[in-house]
Design an enzyme around this catalytic site. Structure first.
Site, PDB file in Angstrom:
ATOM      1  N   ALA A  68      44.956  34.744  34.698  1.00  0.00           N
ATOM      2  CA  ALA A  68      44.312  34.044  35.810  1.00  0.00           C
ATOM      3  C   ALA A  68      43.263  33.097  35.234  1.00  0.00           C
ATOM      4  CB  ALA A  68      43.673  35.022  36.789  1.00  0.00           C
ATOM      5  N   PHE A  69      42.823  32.143  36.050  1.00  0.00           N
ATOM      6  CA  PHE A  69      41.979  31.086  35.480  1.00  0.00           C
ATOM      7  C   PHE A  69      40.618  31.576  35.025  1.00  0.00           C
ATOM      8  CE2 PHE A  69      38.491  29.980  38.315  1.00  0.00           C
ATOM      9  CZ  PHE A  69      38.819  30.625  39.484  1.00  0.00           C
ATOM     10  N   LYS A  70      40.237  32.778  35.427  1.00  0.00           N
ATOM     11  CA  LYS A  70      38.903  33.275  35.081  1.00  0.00           C
ATOM     12  C   LYS A  70      38.716  33.497  33.577  1.00  0.00           C
ATOM     13  CE  LYS A  70      37.578  34.146  39.512  1.00  0.00           C
ATOM     14  NZ  LYS A  70      38.766  34.322  40.295  1.00  0.00           N
ATOM     15  N   ASP A  71      39.830  33.508  32.819  1.00  0.00           N
ATOM     16  CA  ASP A  71      39.721  33.760  31.376  1.00  0.00           C
ATOM     17  C   ASP A  71      38.801  32.766  30.667  1.00  0.00           C
ATOM     18  OD1 ASP A  71      41.289  36.076  30.879  1.00  0.00           O
ATOM     19  OD2 ASP A  71      43.113  34.909  31.173  1.00  0.00           O
TER      20      ASP A  71
END
Ligand SMILES: *Cc1c(COP(=O)(O)O)cnc(C)c1O
Length: 434
Positions: free
Chosen positions: A105-108
């Protein structure tokens, strides 16, 4: 770079302090004191730069001289060692895939950047920072992955019971070591509230160095600007105005996009696409900010009714009409989300996840009345994280990526908490000592 508090009562602090404190002492979010536009020639020639060079140019003014150029480049390299492909879905509609990082997910990106910065500042001392993170599903996984075994950090994840997918829960609860998971009897907004309360709790703060790894933390929030530059770098020259649609929950990602525009990136409009938790679409219509009880949806990472970062967006525009001219916000329910997943799959064989589907819907709606625009929506999570909904809607089987196969049979380890007191007790117990 100095950061001021949006509550205006505490003094401004440098990047290291903003990173380590999360929130200002007066409970306000930090906001950069000055934002300087980037060089025109750099902005016009993004395609000539590597992602690492772009990220370095974009973030460096926000760090100032607190991390030297060489070390900052290493931090960036550790943060973005994966792809950010831009894929065509239909004529004039492309998607930027942000799910090729380790937790899909983009939170990485934000989580890894923050973890690397914290490790940098703590490398020659014995400080322990306790990192609190409330998660609606994906932040916790990214933070756990980014901070696992990072020297000088203990991570406490708060997630809402029955409101995250099974894969998300496994990502949160199977890490062990310096990562602890708390399953909260409540919603994401309740988790976020507990974290905010902990920051102004004198007793806790005398025992622990607390920081937050939510997008309220500038080190988690600001690197999200990179995406918008990586997208522009890949768009083939056309004469159309560009609009971005961002599936939004806590509004950190879209707010980073607005800062990217402040840096000079030629994006003409942004759309905050939400699920049925529609506080901001209602606000833009009525000028009344009235969060309701959080509703559970299939795009659960956006089940947020009181988005923390909206105050930063208001700070940027500082005027209701200006805000409305630059930002549109639309809400879509689960039925509409599933229909969009089906129609895109039937037309272009592309598998949207429920969050990306909402981004797509917001973009379609805007393009309906603004057909001269070219649109990008962000695909914020890999479909496997929501395979139960997608496989049913599309009648397909999604191949399980290796990173997920590794955790699927691991035992979930968590502590259940039902009140702020439970949360506090579990922060103060000696879990991390053994
Ligand atoms: C966190 C998240 C969002 C919402 O991002 P915000 O910055 O909180 O608005 C959207 N999609 C997915 C998959 C997420 O994990």
């Amino acid at each position: 770079m100095l950061y001021r508090s949006l509550n205006k009562e505490s003094q401004s602090v440098n990047f290291e302090t903003a990173l380590k404190n999360g929130l200002a002492k007066d409970g306000g979010l930090f906001y950069p004191e000055k934002i300087k536009k980037l060089d025109k020639s750099f902005l016009e020639n993004l395609h000539n730069y590597s992602n690492i060079d772009i990220a370095f140019q974009v973030i460096k003014q926000f760090i100032g001289d607190e991390i030297n150029e060489k070390d900052l480049k290493v931090i960036i390299k550790n943060t973005i060692d994966f792809d950010f492909p831009l894929i065509e879905i239909e004529n004039n509609i492309q998607t930027l895939e942000l799910f090729h990082g380790p937790t899909l997910a983009f939170k990485d990106v934000g989580a890894r950047f923050m973890a690397n910065c914290l490790a940098y500042f703590n490398k020659s001392n014995n400080e322990i920072t306790t990192v609190l993170v409330a998660t609606s599903g994906d932040t916790g996984a990214a933070v756990a992955n980014g901070f696992l075994d990072v020297k000088g950090t203990n991570v406490v994840i708060l997630y809402p019971k029955n409101m995250v997918s099974d894969i998300q829960e496994r990502q949160l609860t199977t890490n062990k070591k310096n990562i602890k998971a708390l399953k909260v009897n409540g919603t994401f907004d309740d988790c976020q509230q507990m974290v905010k309360k902990a920051f102004v709790d004198k007793e806790l703060n005398s025992e622990l160095n607390l920081t937050s790894a939510n997008s309220i933390n500038v080190a988690r929030w600001l690197p999200q600007m990179f995406y918008y530059f990586f997208a522009l770098k890949q768009i083939k020259a056309n004469n159309k105005k560009i609009v971005f649609s961002v599936p939004s929950g806590n509004f950190g990602n879209i707010c980073a996009g607005i800062i990217a525009i402040d840096l000079g990136l030629p994006i003409h409009h942004v759309i905050a696409s939400t699920n049925s938790n529609n506080t901001i679409p209602r606000y833009l219509k009525s000028k009344i900010y009235n969060p309701r009880k959080t509703i559970k949806t299939i795009s659960n990472a956006m089940d947020v009714s009181n988005p923390s970062n909206f105050i930063r967006i208001e700070e940027i525009y500082n005027d209701f009409n200006l805000l409305k001219n630059n930002l549109s916000s639309y809400s879509f329910n689960d039925g509409e989300t599933i229909s969009a997943m089906k129609s895109v799959f039937n037309k272009s064989k592309y598998i949207l996840d429920p969050h990306g589907a909402i981004g797509y819907l917001g973009l379609k709606k805007y393009l309906n009345t603004n057909p001269s625009f070219f649109g990008v929506f962000l695909e914020t999570a890999h479909p496997i994280k929501f395979s139960n909904h997608i496989e049913k809607a599309l009648n397909i089987k999604i191949k399980i990526p290796n990173v997920i196969n590794k955790i699927i049979s691991k035992e979930k380890v968590f502590t259940e908490v039902s009140s702020y007191k439970d949360f506090k007790d579990s922060l103060l117990d000696k879990y991390f000592a053994h």
